[in-house]
Design an enzyme around this catalytic site. Sequence first.
Site, short mmCIF file in Angstrom:
data_model
loop_
_atom_site.label_atom_id
_atom_site.label_comp_id
_atom_site.label_asym_id
_atom_site.label_seq_id
_atom_site.Cartn_x
_atom_site.Cartn_y
_atom_site.Cartn_z
N ARG A 75 0.85 -1.19 0.00
CA ARG A 75 0.00 0.00 0.00
C ARG A 75 0.89 1.24 0.00
NH1 ARG A 75 -2.65 3.05 4.71
NH2 ARG A 75 -4.05 4.42 3.61
N HIS A 119 -3.13 10.84 0.63
CA HIS A 119 -2.60 10.66 1.99
C HIS A 119 -2.05 12.01 2.43
CE1 HIS A 119 -1.23 7.29 4.88
NE2 HIS A 119 -0.94 8.43 5.49
N GLU A 164 -7.70 8.28 5.97
CA GLU A 164 -8.06 8.94 7.23
C GLU A 164 -8.58 10.36 7.04
OE1 GLU A 164 -4.82 8.67 10.01
OE2 GLU A 164 -5.02 6.52 10.16
N ASN A 291 -7.79 1.68 9.69
CA ASN A 291 -6.51 1.87 10.39
C ASN A 291 -6.78 1.83 11.88
OD1 ASN A 291 -5.44 2.30 7.88
ND2 ASN A 291 -4.94 4.46 8.19
N TYR A 293 -4.93 1.85 15.81
CA TYR A 293 -3.75 1.93 16.69
C TYR A 293 -4.10 1.69 18.14
CZ TYR A 293 -1.21 3.44 12.60
OH TYR A 293 -0.64 3.47 11.36
N GLU A 368 -3.74 -0.19 8.05
CA GLU A 368 -2.59 0.24 8.87
C GLU A 368 -2.77 -0.30 10.28
OE1 GLU A 368 -1.73 4.47 9.24
OE2 GLU A 368 -1.99 4.75 7.08
N GLU A 422 7.24 11.02 10.41
CA GLU A 422 6.00 10.83 11.17
C GLU A 422 5.32 12.19 11.42
OE1 GLU A 422 3.99 8.44 11.76
OE2 GLU A 422 2.76 9.56 13.18
C1 PNW Z 1 -1.87 7.57 10.64
N1 PNW Z 1 -4.29 10.87 15.77
O1 PNW Z 1 -1.86 8.84 11.22
C2 PNW Z 1 -1.44 7.82 9.22
O2 PNW Z 1 -2.25 7.26 8.24
C3 PNW Z 1 -0.01 7.51 8.97
O3 PNW Z 1 0.46 8.31 7.91
C4 PNW Z 1 0.79 7.74 10.25
O4 PNW Z 1 2.17 7.66 10.04
C5 PNW Z 1 0.32 6.68 11.23
O5 PNW Z 1 -1.09 6.73 11.42
C6 PNW Z 1 0.99 6.75 12.59
O6 PNW Z 1 0.69 7.95 13.23
C7 PNW Z 1 -2.48 9.26 12.37
O7 PNW Z 1 -3.79 11.88 16.30
C8 PNW Z 1 -1.98 10.41 12.97
O8 PNW Z 1 -5.32 10.32 16.24
C9 PNW Z 1 -2.58 10.93 14.08
C10 PNW Z 1 -3.69 10.31 14.62
C11 PNW Z 1 -4.20 9.16 14.04
C12 PNW Z 1 -3.58 8.64 12.91
#
Ligand code: PNW
Length: 464
Positions: A75, A119, A164, A291, A293, A368, A422
């Site tokens: 991707r 992106h 996102e 995505n 986390y 992701e 990042e």
């Molecule tokens: C995603 N938040 O970003 C992005 O799709 C990627 O490009 C990035 O490197 C990755 O996650 C890791 O951060 C985010 O603040 C950035 O909630 C910030 C947030 C969520 C996703």
Amino acid sequence: MTTFPKNFLWGTATAAYQVEGAVAEDGRGPSIWDTFSHTPGLVANGDAGDVACDHYHRLEEDLDILARLGVGAYRFSISWPRVRPGGRGPVNRPGLDFYSRLVDGLLARDIAPVATLYHWDLPQELEDAGGWPHRDTALRFAEYAGLMGEAIGDRVHTWITLNEPWCSAYLGYASGVHAPARSEPAAALAAVHHLNLGHGLAVQALRAVVAPTARMSVTLNLHHVRGVSEADADVVRKADGLSNRAFLGPMLEGAYPRDLIADTASVTDWSFVLDGDEATANQPLDVLGVNYYNPTLVRRWEGDGSRETADGHQDGAGSPWIACEDVEFVRQPGPYTEMGWNIDESGLTELLLRLHRDYPDTPTMITENGAAFDDVLGGDGRIRDERRVDYLHRHLTAVAEAIAGGADVRGYFVWSLMDNFEWAHGYAKRFGIVHVDRDTMERTWKDSAHWYHDVVSTGSLPVG
Ligand code: PNW
């Protein structure tokens, strides 16, 4: 032993501005992230994506890494200002050629190209004309989608329109911690709508020109929102509406949720939503990209409204959580990654099962998932990132549980193939399974890359 379905798509992910570099080469125009990174004080350590991972010049080397990893898919994202520098006007052939070579290089190695159109690197000229709060940006986005479909649509396996849109709208236009660094809540909600509209128009434009077998998708960073107690159900509903249903509603159901419109009435009357827009946003999708986390924990806030939120954003002006003055974002128990994000894979299982319940006909794919950790160098030059291995193992187990529970999950992409830029954190936060030396640009496999190689070659998780 945990085993995944036979046709499960295994991959890694990157994004153009985070890895390519070469920001002023071969006719590329400036994006809002060039502007943002070169504004003093906005990115940690004054970092910028000018060189990034120098991927633009190291394409063959990086393709070979993917081949050796054994992944079935990659991707990547396309830099809009590389292929159309002003966002409108002339097309830039060398930019198109780069992505054509990337796609051919993947196919030659038997790797399915999964292309994200947006992106976050909006051409600066389009921001100067109003950006995502402005309807014209959605129309320009659809033109760009059609252009890419014509150029490489015969060879791309899956198209992801947006990455996102939550971040694009709320971090870009409400909290301002991302480009274009604006703090205008009403504009952020207009951006939400024009991203939804742009998505629908882009799917239409792509379908008209690409191979009939090409799959259509969008990637959302859905928040798995939990309440501290039952009494917090209404603030859970509110946070879920603003972060998830603001996109799922139009894209998958053809309508904005009534409660979202009501919750944000003091900020906007949503008059930028024109007749037919919601139907346009609602295009059939072959797969929904997710995505993930960590989960989000909230409770009702009874205080005076000015407080530090759990994700570090100051509440009120400069919060991505528009009209959520009565929602407190609660810091969750650890362990944490270097981003300060708690590790809790149970939210991923629950989120995938919820999506399966709400949208049973739309399969999902994890586009992701991954973690930032500092490198632990062994004396032998090995990079022992066992915490990343543990994070990935836990989350893949959570995906397998969702599949066992009936969810139709089609693939998983590690964020990220390699350490990269990042965003506002610059290069200090390292998400890669491949290490990138910031001085020499040398790529070195971390233990997690070796581990992932074994996972993708066997289609199962190693025991222990
Ligand atoms: C995603 N938040 O970003 C992005 O799709 C990627 O490009 C990035 O490197 C990755 O996650 C890791 O951060 C985010 O603040 C950035 O909630 C910030 C947030 C969520 C996703």
